[in-house]
Write an enzyme that holds these catalytic residues in place. Structure first.
Site, mmCIF file in Angstrom:
data_model
loop_
_atom_site.group_PDB
_atom_site.id
_atom_site.type_symbol
_atom_site.label_atom_id
_atom_site.label_comp_id
_atom_site.label_asym_id
_atom_site.label_seq_id
_atom_site.Cartn_x
_atom_site.Cartn_y
_atom_site.Cartn_z
ATOM 1 N N HIS A 533 52.302 -94.206 65.612
ATOM 2 C CA HIS A 533 52.510 -92.966 64.856
ATOM 3 C C HIS A 533 53.839 -92.981 64.102
ATOM 4 C CE1 HIS A 533 49.203 -91.363 67.474
ATOM 5 N NE2 HIS A 533 48.876 -90.821 66.331
ATOM 6 N N ASP A 574 51.230 -86.200 60.772
ATOM 7 C CA ASP A 574 51.760 -86.623 62.086
ATOM 8 C C ASP A 574 53.284 -86.591 62.097
ATOM 9 O OD1 ASP A 574 49.627 -87.023 63.839
ATOM 10 O OD2 ASP A 574 49.194 -89.048 63.073
HETATM 11 P P1 5GP Z 1 46.539 -88.583 65.033
HETATM 12 O O1 5GP Z 1 47.479 -88.333 66.174
HETATM 13 O O2 5GP Z 1 46.694 -89.976 64.478
HETATM 14 O O3 5GP Z 1 46.588 -87.547 63.965
HETATM 15 O O4 5GP Z 1 45.073 -88.425 65.633
HETATM 16 C C1 5GP Z 1 44.231 -89.504 65.910
HETATM 17 C C2 5GP Z 1 43.912 -89.553 67.358
HETATM 18 O O5 5GP Z 1 43.046 -90.635 67.631
HETATM 19 C C3 5GP Z 1 45.147 -89.792 68.188
HETATM 20 O O6 5GP Z 1 45.025 -89.099 69.400
HETATM 21 C C4 5GP Z 1 45.127 -91.275 68.426
HETATM 22 O O7 5GP Z 1 45.806 -91.560 69.598
HETATM 23 C C5 5GP Z 1 43.650 -91.539 68.513
HETATM 24 N N1 5GP Z 1 43.307 -92.892 68.086
HETATM 25 C C6 5GP Z 1 43.421 -93.437 66.879
HETATM 26 N N2 5GP Z 1 43.013 -94.718 66.891
HETATM 27 C C7 5GP Z 1 42.622 -94.987 68.153
HETATM 28 C C8 5GP Z 1 42.080 -96.141 68.796
HETATM 29 O O8 5GP Z 1 41.892 -97.209 68.199
HETATM 30 N N3 5GP Z 1 41.766 -96.044 70.108
HETATM 31 C C9 5GP Z 1 41.951 -94.885 70.780
HETATM 32 N N4 5GP Z 1 41.610 -94.848 72.078
HETATM 33 N N5 5GP Z 1 42.458 -93.777 70.209
HETATM 34 C C10 5GP Z 1 42.800 -93.826 68.903
HETATM 35 MN MN MN Z 2 47.085 -89.428 62.574
#
Ligand code: 5GP
Ligand code: MN
Length: 804
Positions: A533, A574
């Protein structure tokens, strides 16, 4: 003795998988006294749990000899109950009384009784087909006679005489775990068949070539066929010409891919009538993981008045019940297996591909209650008179609106008290009529280090950076090259380029210098120390957002202000992310969790902070010159999109999108080919639908990593895993609850975590988004990446990449 008794109750699984357990059970048999109570063994058969009684064995030997003694001893040791009969008559009598599981008949002596005749007589007794019968034969001098006469007589196999006790015992063990177990399972099938026969629902089972193999009485009754005439010769499932040809193609492609299909379909009755049915077809995978059968459960939609008595209860109203039969986890697993063996998208044309995306949406596995409600009403409309159907249309319209529990405020509500009450009590901060922004302590805001403030213009971006951005309008654009070329300031440079491409400054009426300052301070508030992030993720989401905004359907739906809102939301979504999840912050009792009441903590913070750092200083206030109402609309849209990235609402957003946009668009296309332009336009541009499109757009952009080219996808997976590992480390170190125990750097399988993430969150969402926006390249990448993770997982690798 106690230990022995308990080890008899070993389950099927233990018997097959643990050599040690079987050893134990053998030892037990050995020491058990002969007067034993009958032990029950559990046998798992598909979803059924069967109990195997003590086995009953019948030995038919004219006289005692070493061979019959060997089998008696072996029965004793294996814990089977054993009867001995000396004559065929005694054998038959005993069998009629006890229905043994296994009969061993002495076939060695031509001068004794006729073993084959005895076997035939036993087979003539009803239900003897569940008994295994073995002929004990003389050791042949040379193996030249065939066993065919034995098989014709009804024997299951032969045992070449060998009185060695261990040989007898091993033979019994093999029979027990082979044929006898299989017979126990086949017997249970009778119960399953009975259930099918009794079912009120019309059930039909066909093979992979759609040849009917079974129909139940409810089916006969509804369709007017006799079972016999359907099973007689390779009869195909009767089809009605009323179905659109591509519906049938969709269904069969769904089934062949191992996916369940559910929808409305015309079936042809024996009298030639077409009857509209709500059909659920479920593929059944057999040998080789291939689809071997298809089970179809049918409920007539609109002619329950006409169906005969026994079927009267088959009504569309009970439709939701069907769905409870299958746990979505299992179904997802089925679809997963298929994904790994078929390449979808690569060989099909684009419209065919989108059709199959739509077909998958129809069978969408995660079904919200509102979806069920809408389906029930749709079904009821079919059989309702015009005025009722129209009233139900209006009900559907309301149900499809996005905010069921917020009264929609008219702009000039008559009574100011009502207005204030509703405005003050019933709506949340987003919709409040007068502003109420949070005041933050200034320590939370990062200031731009002075060496980074040097203003640059779009025109004097260093050539090496400009070069890495040349193909920023392509999906395959490499954000990581930009990250290194800009020394981790990709958001500033990509932001300048994309915002200028979309004319954001012109729209906001803001100087380019303000945009630059804004992007700089925004980027400074992303944590470069986070592995995932950080501002590269923000730049990546901005990139995906810009890409989606160029898709035809999206352009038809959104206004310029929506586009600007989407780009801003992506850039800020974010900001100030601490590299920890919401649950971590809540568990740790962080200031942010306290401030936002453990509710959408991070997303609330990103949105609030974004507006704070934008408006606290004119130098970077890109909204400064906006007209007040326009600003409020823009602000509302940005906040709504940032909050939509919160994952607890994932399925809500996806389901609303499918119900309000995919399904109505599909219905139009089905009715009038390409759909009439005005109705399509109405669906696309209704304000509440535009909101759903924007939410879906930013959600897809936010978690589009699995749809990127493999190398990018792998890099992102490494970064998110590392961030989660760091969180787990800290949780352990601080004695906090471990939120995601699988993300332990010592044990985690990254391929497995990606497979689950794709399977649970990505597939359905991108199927829906692809059906809307047409994104073949993304779906192809998704497919490749999924196979990549599957490949690693199949090799039992837990790392990001295969070893060099
Ligand atoms: P963001 O925080 O990026 O706005 O929301 C995306 C969400 O999806 C976050 O909670 C992030 O941790 C999760 N996320 C994104 N890519 C992956 C991934 O490849 N695997 C997992 N388990 N979670 C993901
Ligand atoms: Mn995001």
């Amino acid at each position: 003795m106690m230990g022995c008794a308990s080890s008899i109750h070993i389950s099927d699984r233990v018997v097959y998988h643990s050599g040690k357990e079987s050893e134990d059970s053998q030892n037990c048999g050995h020491t058990r006294p002969s007067a034993r109570q009958s032990p029950l063994t559990e046998v798992q058969f598909g979803p059924m749990k069967l109990y195997e009684d003590q086995l009953q064995v019948l030995l038919v030997f004219a006289k005692d000899d070493a061979q019959s003694g060997g089998f008696s001893w072996a029965c004793e040791r294996a814990g089977f109950r054993c009867n001995v009969a000396r004559t065929p008559e005694a054998a038959l009598e005993s069998f009629q009384e006890k229905s043994h599981d296994l009969i061993l008949i002495d076939h060695r002596h031509a001068r004794g009784f006729d073993a084959e005749a005895l076997c035939r007589s036993i087979r003539a007794v009803s239900c003897s087909h569940n008994t295994v019968i073995v002929a004990v034969v003389k050791r042949p001098d040379r193996e030249e006679a065939t066993v065919m006469p034995l098989i014709s007589a009804g024997f299951n196999r032969r045992y070449v005489e060998n009185s060695n006790m261990m040989a007898c015992y091993n033979e019994l063990l093999q029979l027990h775990h082979g044929e006898i177990r299989a017979q126990i399972k086949l017997r249970a099938c009778n119960a399953v068949f009975t259930a099918l026969e009794q079912s009120q629902e019309a059930i039909e089972i066909s093979n992979e070539d759609q040849i009917i193999q079974y129909v139940n009485p409810a089916y006969e009754c509804i369709m007017g066929y006799q079972r016999g005439e359907l099973l007689k010769e390779n009869t195909e499932v009767p089809k009605s010409e009323k179905n659109k040809p591509d519906l049938l193609d969709n269904i069969s492609s769904c089934i062949h891919r191992g996916k369940e299909w559910q929808g409305v379909y015309y079936a042809k009755k024996k009298n030639g009538d077409s009857v509209q049915q709500n059909v659920k077809m479920t593929p059944v995978v057999g040998q080789g993981g291939k689809v071997r059968h298809c089970v179809s459960v049918n409920r007539p939609l609109n002619d329950h008045n006409k169906t005969e008595k026994p079927c009267e209860r088959v009504q569309a109203e009970s439709q939701t019940d069907i769905q409870q039969f299958s746990k979505h986890k299992d179904r997802r697993k089925g679809s997963l297996d298929v994904r790994s063996t078929t390449s979808r998208g690569s060989d099909a044309g684009s419209s065919q591909r989108r059709h199959s995306s739509m077909a998958r949406i129809h069978s969408m596995t995660i079904e919200a209650p509102i979806t069920k409600v809408i389906n029930i009403i749709n079904a009821a409309q079919e059989s309702s008179p015009m005025p009722v159907a129209e009233a139900l249309d209006r009900v559907l319209e309301i149900l499809r609106t996005t905010e069921l529990y917020s009264p929609q405020l008219g702009t000039n509500e008559e009574d100011p008290h009502t207005n204030d009450l509703v405005g003050g009590l019933m709506t949340d901060g987003l919709r409040r009529l007068s502003g109420n922004e949070y005041i933050f302590a200034s320590k939370q805001v990062h200031h731009i280090p002075s060496h980074l403030t040097t203003p640059l213009s779009l025109n004097d971006i260093p050539p090496c950076i400009a070069q890495t951005m040349e193909n920023e309008d392509s999906w395959d654009f490499d954000i990581f090259s930009l990250e290194s070329a800009t020394m981790k300031r990709p958001l500033l440079f990509l932001g300048l380029k994309i915002f200028s491409r979309f004319g954001v400054c012109e729209f906001l009426n803001c100087p380019e210098a303000t945009l630059r300052s804004w992007l700089q301070i925004l980027e400074a508030n992303y944590h470069s120390s986070n592995s995932y992030h950080n501002s590269s993720h923000a730049a990546d989401v901005l990139h995906a957002t810009a890409y989606f905004l160029c898709k035809e359907r999206v352009k038809q739906s959104l206004d310029p202000i929506d586009e600007v809102a989407a780009l801003i939301a992506a850039a800020v979504h974010d900001v100030d992310h601490p590299g920890r999840t919401n649950s971590f912050l809540c568990n740790a009792g962080s200031d942010l969790a306290i401030l936002y009441n453990d509710t959408a903590v991070l997303e609330s913070h990103h949105a609030a902070l974004a507006f704070q750092i934008t408006t606290r200083d004119d130098k970077c206030n890109i909204f400064k010159n906006m007209e007040r109402n326009e600003y409020r609309t823009l602000r509302q849209a940005v906040i709504d999109m940032v909050l939509a990235t919160e994952m607890t609402k994932h399925f809500e957003h996806v389901n609303k999108f499918v119900n309000s946009i995919n399904k109505p668009l599909a219905a139009l296309e089905e009715n009038e080919g390409s759909g009439d332009e005005d109705s399509v336009k109405n669906i696309l541009t209704a304000p509440e639908n535009r909101m759903l499109v924007k939410r879906m757009l930013i959600k897809c952009a936010d978690i589009s990593n699995p749809c990127r080219p493999l190398e990018l996808c792998v890099e992102w997976a490494g970064r998110i895993s590392e961030e989660y590992f760091a969180q787990t480390d800290e949780e352990k170190q601080q004695g906090l609850p471990v939120v995601m125990p699988v993300f332990d750097r010592h044990t985690c399988s990254i391929p497995k975590s990606q497979i689950s993430f794709i399977d649970y969150f990505i597939t359905d969402m991108f199927d829906a988004w692809d059906a809307f926006a047409d994104l073949p390249n993304l779906m192809q990448h998704l497919d490749n990446n999924f196979k990549y993770w599957k490949g690693l997982d199949e090799q039992k690798l837990r790392s990001l990449r295969p070893p060099e």
